[in-house]
Design a protein around this motif. Sequence first.
Motif, mmCIF file in Angstrom:
data_model
loop_
_atom_site.group_PDB
_atom_site.id
_atom_site.type_symbol
_atom_site.label_atom_id
_atom_site.label_comp_id
_atom_site.label_asym_id
_atom_site.label_seq_id
_atom_site.Cartn_x
_atom_site.Cartn_y
_atom_site.Cartn_z
ATOM 1 N N ARG A 258 0.825 -1.217 0.047
ATOM 2 C CA ARG A 258 0.029 0.093 0.159
ATOM 3 C C ARG A 258 0.853 1.173 -0.048
ATOM 4 N N ARG A 259 1.868 1.153 0.819
ATOM 5 C CA ARG A 259 2.632 2.361 0.730
ATOM 6 C C ARG A 259 3.657 2.448 -0.683
ATOM 7 N N TYR A 260 3.999 1.495 -1.125
ATOM 8 C CA TYR A 260 4.733 1.611 -2.491
ATOM 9 C C TYR A 260 3.535 2.165 -3.582
ATOM 10 N N ILE A 261 2.373 1.646 -3.623
ATOM 11 C CA ILE A 261 1.396 2.198 -4.379
ATOM 12 C C ILE A 261 1.086 3.399 -4.168
ATOM 13 N N ALA A 262 0.936 3.807 -3.182
ATOM 14 C CA ALA A 262 0.759 5.260 -2.693
ATOM 15 C C ALA A 262 2.106 6.367 -3.096
ATOM 16 N N SER A 263 3.289 5.806 -3.101
ATOM 17 C CA SER A 263 4.437 6.541 -3.597
ATOM 18 C C SER A 263 4.071 6.714 -4.946
ATOM 19 N N GLY A 264 3.997 5.492 -5.759
ATOM 20 C CA GLY A 264 3.896 5.506 -7.130
ATOM 21 C C GLY A 264 2.883 6.577 -7.635
ATOM 22 N N ASN A 265 1.591 6.402 -6.921
ATOM 23 C CA ASN A 265 0.530 7.295 -7.264
ATOM 24 C C ASN A 265 0.988 8.832 -7.427
ATOM 25 N N ARG A 266 1.905 9.175 -6.297
ATOM 26 C CA ARG A 266 2.298 10.801 -6.274
ATOM 27 C C ARG A 266 3.216 11.008 -7.328
ATOM 28 N N TYR A 267 4.056 10.166 -7.822
ATOM 29 C CA TYR A 267 5.019 10.346 -8.908
ATOM 30 C C TYR A 267 4.261 10.223 -10.111
ATOM 31 N N LEU A 268 3.026 9.556 -10.387
ATOM 32 C CA LEU A 268 2.207 9.560 -11.684
ATOM 33 C C LEU A 268 1.559 10.836 -11.638
ATOM 34 N N ASP A 269 1.126 11.367 -10.506
ATOM 35 C CA ASP A 269 0.431 12.622 -10.424
ATOM 36 C C ASP A 269 1.310 13.732 -10.931
ATOM 37 N N SER A 270 2.713 13.677 -10.632
ATOM 38 C CA SER A 270 3.456 14.899 -10.929
ATOM 39 C C SER A 270 3.766 14.631 -12.427
ATOM 40 N N ALA A 271 3.878 13.252 -13.087
ATOM 41 C CA ALA A 271 4.025 13.183 -14.466
ATOM 42 C C ALA A 271 2.932 13.690 -15.264
ATOM 43 N N MET A 272 1.613 13.427 -14.856
ATOM 44 C CA MET A 272 0.326 13.929 -15.373
ATOM 45 C C MET A 272 0.443 15.559 -15.471
ATOM 46 N N ALA A 273 0.785 16.199 -14.330
ATOM 47 C CA ALA A 273 0.673 17.420 -14.269
ATOM 48 C C ALA A 273 1.785 18.119 -15.163
ATOM 49 N N LEU A 274 2.322 17.494 -15.732
ATOM 50 C CA LEU A 274 3.514 18.194 -16.794
ATOM 51 C C LEU A 274 3.024 17.678 -18.158
ATOM 52 N N THR A 275 2.052 16.969 -18.647
ATOM 53 C CA THR A 275 1.630 16.244 -19.906
ATOM 54 C C THR A 275 0.442 16.899 -20.317
ATOM 55 N N SER A 276 0.382 17.179 -21.608
ATOM 56 C CA SER A 276 -0.858 17.707 -22.263
ATOM 57 C C SER A 276 -2.116 16.476 -22.133
ATOM 58 N N PRO A 277 -3.024 17.111 -22.040
ATOM 59 C CA PRO A 277 -4.394 16.124 -21.978
ATOM 60 C C PRO A 277 -4.792 15.553 -23.327
ATOM 61 N N ASN A 278 -5.376 14.526 -23.574
ATOM 62 C CA ASN A 278 -5.724 14.076 -24.621
ATOM 63 C C ASN A 278 -4.656 13.591 -25.525
ATOM 64 N N THR A 279 -3.314 13.268 -24.933
ATOM 65 C CA THR A 279 -2.522 12.745 -25.896
ATOM 66 C C THR A 279 -2.189 11.151 -25.669
ATOM 67 N N LEU A 280 -1.368 10.640 -26.328
ATOM 68 C CA LEU A 280 -1.261 9.170 -26.086
ATOM 69 C C LEU A 280 -0.250 9.171 -24.652
ATOM 70 N N THR A 281 0.553 9.989 -24.500
ATOM 71 C CA THR A 281 1.296 9.754 -23.243
ATOM 72 C C THR A 281 0.572 10.009 -22.182
ATOM 73 N N TYR A 282 -0.601 11.233 -22.167
ATOM 74 C CA TYR A 282 -1.408 11.469 -20.987
ATOM 75 C C TYR A 282 -2.099 10.195 -20.646
ATOM 76 N N HIS A 283 -2.924 9.623 -21.881
ATOM 77 C CA HIS A 283 -3.912 8.487 -21.431
ATOM 78 C C HIS A 283 -2.947 7.283 -20.995
ATOM 79 N N SER A 284 -1.755 7.124 -21.303
ATOM 80 C CA SER A 284 -0.901 5.995 -20.811
ATOM 81 C C SER A 284 -0.804 6.120 -19.389
ATOM 82 N N LEU A 285 -0.294 7.390 -19.045
ATOM 83 C CA LEU A 285 -0.175 7.534 -17.505
ATOM 84 C C LEU A 285 -1.670 7.491 -16.847
ATOM 85 N N SER A 286 -2.652 8.299 -17.234
ATOM 86 C CA SER A 286 -3.900 8.205 -16.619
ATOM 87 C C SER A 286 -4.333 6.731 -16.483
ATOM 88 N N GLY A 287 -4.353 6.033 -17.728
ATOM 89 C CA GLY A 287 -4.733 4.676 -17.527
ATOM 90 C C GLY A 287 -4.313 3.750 -16.486
#
Length: 533
Positions: free
Chosen positions: A166-195
């Motif tokens: 649970r701790r590792y997944i929570a850490s992973g979620n935080r880093y993924l949120d940081s990546a999504m914040a820097l990615t343009s919506p409705n792009t292949l990269t954004y949907h990969s991260l969001s998925g």
Amino acid sequence: MKVLSFLLLLLFCAGGAFARADKDSLLTQLSYTIAQKEVYNSTKEDRIARLKQQLGNEALSLQEQFGLIDTLYTEYRSFKYDSAFTYAQKLQRTAAKLNDTNRSTYAKIQVSFILLSSGMFKETLDSLRTVSLTNQPDSIRVAYYALKARAYYDLANYNMDNYYARRYIASGNRYLDSAMALTSPNTLTYHSLSGLRNLKSGKYEKAADDFRQILQAHHPSLHQYAIAAASLGTVYKETGDTEKAIYWMARAAIADIKSSTSEAVALMNLAELLYEKGDENRAYTYIKQALEDATFYGARQRKIQVAAILPIIEGERLTTVESQRQRLFFYALAVTVLSGLVILFAVIIFRQVRRLKQAEKKISEANEDLQHMNANLVEANKIKEEYLGYSFNSYADYISKLEKFKLSIDKKLTARKYDEIQQVLKSVNLKKERGLLYQSFDKVFLKLFPNFVPAFNAYFNEEDKIVPADHESLTIELRIFALIRMGIHDHEQIAQILEYSVNTIYTYKTRVKNRSLLPNEEFEKKIMEIKAF
């Protein structure tokens, strides 16, 4: 485009929109694709050979070399770990020559990625800790955050512990949120991260929508398609829709084979799903292929996962075969009592029993191979644990020496005894320190492989045997082959470790092989067979 492709590789399971196609027909297509695997691999190897030929052009600028090395790394990244790791290191060295901070950071991330693909979690996180994001573009930041998220997700899957996972997944979620914040919506990269984020958070419908967007609206490459399809299959698996999960895992496995991807999970997950549905023959065929792929790639974690599933499927197949044999025996007995065709049925039973014994023999051989592989994995883990302890002790010693050295310099500076600082610097004997390092390596290696020297000398005539000065040290020739036994086969790496030129290492190896009783091409194979402990 390279950054987009790199980010897609962070997704370790898959999905896509469900199409109403016949499942058996799709699985037949998958089996045919597996049979054609060498054709796809041959095409990839030809492409790699051409790139290597281009890289050999001495007229290339450093920027052109960096681009070709990056392309070669990308070709190997999901194909073969050892080669990918070698080119990732070359990428770092070339970036250092260019004195380009962005390229250096990019190269470090590639090294971290390939370490994670091989299941080396500690090494991955250690490597990522050395990455500085200061003045880096958003694409580098996104790649870094996404990779760190995947590292924590994979660590959670590996540990399978409710508290730490649970701790590792929570850490992973935080880093993924940081990546999504820097990615343009409705792009292949954004949907990969969001998925991936939605999948890890249990938001399966949203995750499925993300992966469908990739498959339907973004024209993915074969490899990108495989990742998205496998991820959608995982969504259906988690929601209990086994038929759709099988469909998309099969689509992903086909795309993996056509793109020559060895580091993949779709085929392994498909085998597990088919086993649960009772399709044991296909499950056995696919899990064996998944094991071959993991072994070829060099993925430690993946081999352990496959090795855990393979015996279960094999055992079920053996039980089915045994059950069939028992039924045939009782049928034959009944027919013998009731009719005069006992001889005919006896012949039939005899033939069936002979076939079953042949099948049992093959299964037994497969089990022996698996036991041998497990023994090798255990040996590798013990060696890794021993060397981790050795590394920490060595680092601690060097840090202690550096601390004493720093305190001595500080005292001289404080006392303004500048003339004495030169004497302190002269007291540092790098040659002696390097000798101590080699001595420490020899001692630990001989502890792990106490029979190495006698086993090594068994391949030489008496006058050609190599005898070290004492029982805790190695000669340069023995040290070279000790590094090879530890899994370091690249001449450049060995030369760098031992402070020799590549030509010198090659000369030592050739000289030893020429004196051996074995053919040159078999010598290193025999060295790798020397057992530890």
